[in-house]
Design a protein around this motif. Structure first.
Motif, mmCIF file in Angstrom:
data_model
loop_
_atom_site.group_PDB
_atom_site.id
_atom_site.type_symbol
_atom_site.label_atom_id
_atom_site.label_comp_id
_atom_site.label_asym_id
_atom_site.label_seq_id
_atom_site.Cartn_x
_atom_site.Cartn_y
_atom_site.Cartn_z
ATOM 1 N N ALA A 1 0.916 -1.231 0.205
ATOM 2 C CA ALA A 1 0.167 -0.094 0.073
ATOM 3 C C ALA A 1 0.984 1.235 0.091
ATOM 4 N N LEU A 2 1.920 1.053 0.714
ATOM 5 C CA LEU A 2 3.033 2.456 0.774
ATOM 6 C C LEU A 2 3.340 2.809 -0.653
ATOM 7 N N TYR A 3 3.972 1.636 -1.275
ATOM 8 C CA TYR A 3 4.529 1.828 -2.521
ATOM 9 C C TYR A 3 3.576 2.118 -3.703
ATOM 10 N N GLU A 4 2.232 1.750 -3.488
ATOM 11 C CA GLU A 4 1.213 2.166 -4.279
ATOM 12 C C GLU A 4 0.896 3.545 -4.339
ATOM 13 N N MET A 5 0.955 4.113 -2.966
ATOM 14 C CA MET A 5 0.518 5.564 -2.822
ATOM 15 C C MET A 5 1.733 6.449 -3.069
ATOM 16 N N ILE A 6 3.098 5.896 -3.032
ATOM 17 C CA ILE A 6 4.341 6.638 -3.445
ATOM 18 C C ILE A 6 4.038 6.636 -4.915
ATOM 19 N N ASN A 7 3.798 5.860 -5.694
ATOM 20 C CA ASN A 7 3.545 5.811 -7.064
ATOM 21 C C ASN A 7 2.499 6.839 -7.806
ATOM 22 N N ARG A 8 1.619 7.002 -6.785
ATOM 23 C CA ARG A 8 0.380 7.922 -7.043
ATOM 24 C C ARG A 8 0.515 9.236 -6.733
ATOM 25 N N GLY A 9 1.775 9.554 -5.825
ATOM 26 C CA GLY A 9 2.228 10.678 -5.399
ATOM 27 C C GLY A 9 1.344 11.077 -4.096
ATOM 28 N N GLU A 10 0.960 10.151 -3.436
ATOM 29 C CA GLU A 10 0.071 10.262 -2.241
ATOM 30 C C GLU A 10 0.908 10.229 -0.918
#
Length: 131
Positions: free
Chosen positions: A19-28
């Protein structure tokens, strides 16, 4: 200044690595910095700011619809460092509006103080704070 490793970040924010890396990829979510060939870390201050921004976002969901529209407009026009200040100002605006409603019959002079705070906010965002 403290650097947090991935596991500590996950525990602090309550999110798994994926979840962290998905949010990082979305800029969140803040990007980690490379510490070595196989290690990354986050500045503790970046994580604390992100947590604070989530609290502010939660609080903003209580705003009236007009304030929500204003927040969306302002948020889109600003960079990330300005968003935090704008969020704080908009939350303060909402607090002022609530205080006006609660103290309309008071004779303690609070209306004058609130009017001054509201004027400062209106001066900062002259085209966006009109009802």
């Amino acid at each position: 200044m403290k650097i947090l490793r991935r596991q500590e970040v996950s525990e602090r924010v309550g999110l798994k690595t994926t979840a962290l890396y998905e949010m990082i990829n979305r800029g969140e979510f803040p990007r980690p910095m490379k510490l070595s060939e196989r290690a990354v870390g986050w500045l503790e201050s970046d994580i604390d700011e992100w947590i604070q921004s989530r609290i502010e976002h939660r609080d903003l969901t209580a705003l009236e619809e007009s304030d929500q529209n204003l927040w969306t407009t302002v948020n889109a026009a600003l960079d990330s460092s300005q968003r935090k200040q704008a969020n704080q100002l908009l939350f303060e605006l909402h607090s002022i509006r609530r205080a006006f409603a609660a103290y309309t019959n008071a004779n303690s002079g609070i209306e004058c103080q609130l009017a001054q705070r509201l004027k400062k906010l209106t001066d900062k965002f002259p085209n966006h704070l009109e009802d």
